[in-house]
Write a protein that holds these residues in place. Sequence first.
Motif, PDB file in Angstrom:
ATOM      1  N   MET A   1       0.674  -1.363   0.334  1.00 51.38           N
ATOM      2  CA  MET A   1      -0.519  -0.128  -0.032  1.00 51.38           C
ATOM      3  C   MET A   1       0.571   1.038   0.203  1.00 51.38           C
ATOM      4  N   ILE A   2       0.496   2.252  -0.804  1.00 50.14           N
ATOM      5  CA  ILE A   2       1.273   3.357  -0.813  1.00 50.14           C
ATOM      6  C   ILE A   2       1.094   4.190  -0.063  1.00 50.14           C
ATOM      7  N   THR A   3       1.797   4.669   1.437  1.00 55.91           N
ATOM      8  CA  THR A   3       1.346   5.591   1.863  1.00 55.91           C
ATOM      9  C   THR A   3       2.173   7.234   1.749  1.00 55.91           C
ATOM     10  N   MET A   4       1.741   7.814   2.324  1.00 54.48           N
ATOM     11  CA  MET A   4       2.433  10.032   1.945  1.00 54.48           C
ATOM     12  C   MET A   4       4.425   9.568   1.891  1.00 54.48           C
ATOM     13  N   ASP A   5       4.484   8.836   2.817  1.00 55.32           N
ATOM     14  CA  ASP A   5       5.968   8.396   3.165  1.00 55.32           C
ATOM     15  C   ASP A   5       6.729   8.201   1.431  1.00 55.32           C
ATOM     16  N   ASP A   6       5.774   7.421   1.020  1.00 57.11           N
ATOM     17  CA  ASP A   6       5.883   6.988  -0.677  1.00 57.11           C
ATOM     18  C   ASP A   6       6.349   7.973  -1.688  1.00 57.11           C
ATOM     19  N   ILE A   7       4.753   9.083  -1.359  1.00 55.54           N
ATOM     20  CA  ILE A   7       4.890  10.058  -2.554  1.00 55.54           C
ATOM     21  C   ILE A   7       6.397  10.771  -2.437  1.00 55.54           C
ATOM     22  N   ILE A   8       7.437  11.161  -3.717  1.00 59.80           N
ATOM     23  CA  ILE A   8       8.283  12.129  -3.431  1.00 59.80           C
ATOM     24  C   ILE A   8       7.750  13.405  -3.451  1.00 59.80           C
ATOM     25  N   ARG A   9       8.628  14.405  -2.616  1.00 62.74           N
ATOM     26  CA  ARG A   9       8.556  15.786  -2.927  1.00 62.74           C
ATOM     27  C   ARG A   9       8.511  16.552  -4.158  1.00 62.74           C
ATOM     28  N   ASP A  10       8.699  17.662  -4.619  1.00 65.76           N
ATOM     29  CA  ASP A  10       8.848  18.483  -4.835  1.00 65.76           C
ATOM     30  C   ASP A  10      10.223  18.941  -4.766  1.00 65.76           C
ATOM     31  N   GLY A  11      11.391  19.313  -6.207  1.00 69.17           N
ATOM     32  CA  GLY A  11      12.312  19.414  -6.049  1.00 69.17           C
ATOM     33  C   GLY A  11      12.976  18.167  -6.366  1.00 69.17           C
ATOM     34  N   HIS A  12      12.269  16.463  -6.176  1.00 74.14           N
ATOM     35  CA  HIS A  12      13.053  15.760  -6.460  1.00 74.14           C
ATOM     36  C   HIS A  12      13.042  15.186  -7.853  1.00 74.14           C
ATOM     37  N   PRO A  13      14.036  15.122  -8.208  1.00 72.64           N
ATOM     38  CA  PRO A  13      14.622  14.744  -9.698  1.00 72.64           C
ATOM     39  C   PRO A  13      13.897  14.285 -10.677  1.00 72.64           C
ATOM     40  N   THR A  14      13.518  12.868 -10.197  1.00 70.01           N
ATOM     41  CA  THR A  14      12.199  12.312 -10.699  1.00 70.01           C
ATOM     42  C   THR A  14      10.942  13.152 -11.372  1.00 70.01           C
ATOM     43  N   LEU A  15      10.253  13.971 -10.780  1.00 68.44           N
ATOM     44  CA  LEU A  15       9.635  14.800 -10.624  1.00 68.44           C
ATOM     45  C   LEU A  15       9.830  15.513 -12.446  1.00 68.44           C
ATOM     46  N   ARG A  16      10.417  16.029 -12.874  1.00 68.17           N
ATOM     47  CA  ARG A  16      10.870  16.544 -13.694  1.00 68.17           C
ATOM     48  C   ARG A  16      11.382  15.855 -14.733  1.00 68.17           C
ATOM     49  N   LYS A  17      11.794  15.003 -14.829  1.00 69.54           N
ATOM     50  CA  LYS A  17      11.794  13.264 -15.725  1.00 69.54           C
ATOM     51  C   LYS A  17      10.745  13.401 -16.758  1.00 69.54           C
ATOM     52  N   THR A  18      11.521  12.986 -18.301  1.00 69.19           N
ATOM     53  CA  THR A  18       9.998  12.422 -18.684  1.00 69.19           C
ATOM     54  C   THR A  18       9.325  10.641 -18.785  1.00 69.19           C
ATOM     55  N   ALA A  19       8.608  10.635 -18.142  1.00 65.31           N
ATOM     56  CA  ALA A  19       8.673   8.892 -17.775  1.00 65.31           C
ATOM     57  C   ALA A  19       8.796   7.949 -19.135  1.00 65.31           C
ATOM     58  N   GLU A  20       9.068   7.231 -18.909  1.00 65.06           N
ATOM     59  CA  GLU A  20       9.294   5.723 -19.998  1.00 65.06           C
ATOM     60  C   GLU A  20       7.918   5.152 -20.339  1.00 65.06           C
ATOM     61  N   GLU A  21       7.923   5.020 -21.505  1.00 62.33           N
ATOM     62  CA  GLU A  21       6.723   4.236 -21.991  1.00 62.33           C
ATOM     63  C   GLU A  21       6.351   2.722 -20.756  1.00 62.33           C
ATOM     64  N   VAL A  22       5.259   2.370 -20.830  1.00 62.74           N
ATOM     65  CA  VAL A  22       5.356   0.950 -20.284  1.00 62.74           C
ATOM     66  C   VAL A  22       5.608   0.236 -21.203  1.00 62.74           C
ATOM     67  N   ILE A  23       6.268  -1.248 -21.636  1.00 58.55           N
ATOM     68  CA  ILE A  23       6.152  -2.309 -22.214  1.00 58.55           C
ATOM     69  C   ILE A  23       4.685  -2.642 -22.269  1.00 58.55           C
ATOM     70  N   MET A  24       3.920  -2.925 -23.347  1.00 58.27           N
ATOM     71  CA  MET A  24       2.418  -3.814 -23.969  1.00 58.27           C
ATOM     72  C   MET A  24       3.257  -4.722 -24.017  1.00 58.27           C
ATOM     73  N   PRO A  25       2.663  -6.029 -23.966  1.00 58.57           N
ATOM     74  CA  PRO A  25       1.440  -6.361 -22.774  1.00 58.57           C
ATOM     75  C   PRO A  25       2.480  -5.956 -21.437  1.00 58.57           C
ATOM     76  N   PRO A  26       1.580  -5.448 -20.425  1.00 59.83           N
ATOM     77  CA  PRO A  26       1.918  -5.671 -18.912  1.00 59.83           C
ATOM     78  C   PRO A  26       3.114  -6.034 -18.137  1.00 59.83           C
ATOM     79  N   SER A  27       4.121  -6.445 -17.365  1.00 58.34           N
ATOM     80  CA  SER A  27       4.670  -7.016 -16.514  1.00 58.34           C
ATOM     81  C   SER A  27       3.504  -7.168 -14.893  1.00 58.34           C
ATOM     82  N   GLU A  28       4.475  -8.406 -14.245  1.00 58.41           N
ATOM     83  CA  GLU A  28       2.965  -8.273 -13.718  1.00 58.41           C
ATOM     84  C   GLU A  28       3.622  -7.314 -12.184  1.00 58.41           C
ATOM     85  N   GLU A  29       4.648  -6.998 -12.317  1.00 61.42           N
ATOM     86  CA  GLU A  29       5.453  -5.931 -11.481  1.00 61.42           C
ATOM     87  C   GLU A  29       4.776  -4.358 -11.689  1.00 61.42           C
ATOM     88  N   ASP A  30       4.867  -4.161 -13.308  1.00 61.24           N
ATOM     89  CA  ASP A  30       3.827  -2.962 -14.021  1.00 61.24           C
ATOM     90  C   ASP A  30       2.498  -2.644 -13.236  1.00 61.24           C
TER      91      ASP A  30
END
Length: 184
Positions: A1-30
């Motif tokens: 379960m995702i909690t507030m602790d899992d949510i990264i905050r403004d300033g974290h570099p991931t928030l400014r990246k272009t996210a990768e496409e998810v390969i279809m069909p999706p994996s169980e992890e995805d």
Amino acid sequence: MITMDDIIRDGHPTLRKTAEEVIMPPSEEDKQILNSLLDYVINSQNNEVAEKYGLRPGIGLAAPQINVSKRMIAVHVTGDRDELYSYALFNPRIISHSVEKAYLKSGEGCLSVDESFPGYVPRYARVTVKGFNADGEEVKIRLKGLPAICFQHEIDHLNGIMFYDHIDKVNPFKPLDGAIEIER
């Protein structure tokens, strides 16, 4: 379960990246990550669950917000006629939009942004979104009002864009000509 602790905050570099496409069909992890995004948004709107687990209420969440740079979003929001838009999508994209703009009268907020950024965030009034559900099936959704704004906000996260990037820096409450004002 995702909690507030899992949510990264403004300033974290991931928030400014272009996210990768998810390969279809999706994996169980995805699939698991996608479903957990939707679970968070649904749970955060349930007062008892939100209080028990310290969840900040939200109507949408994107994978980059939990430091997973993949194109996944979840939205759980009610439209202006009380219709529920509850979707978890891989690789969502806006395939068409109105010329007409809209904005939330109260402004936008974000689970990754703790401070307030007052101002109008211009968005398209209507959008059509295509993506893939958790089973890898293509989904096409026509949206307007708050659901349209929410989907645009979450898709922006996949492109490294934050809601406040859209606010006029000089005049944040400058009237938007011909735009629809949406009450929340």
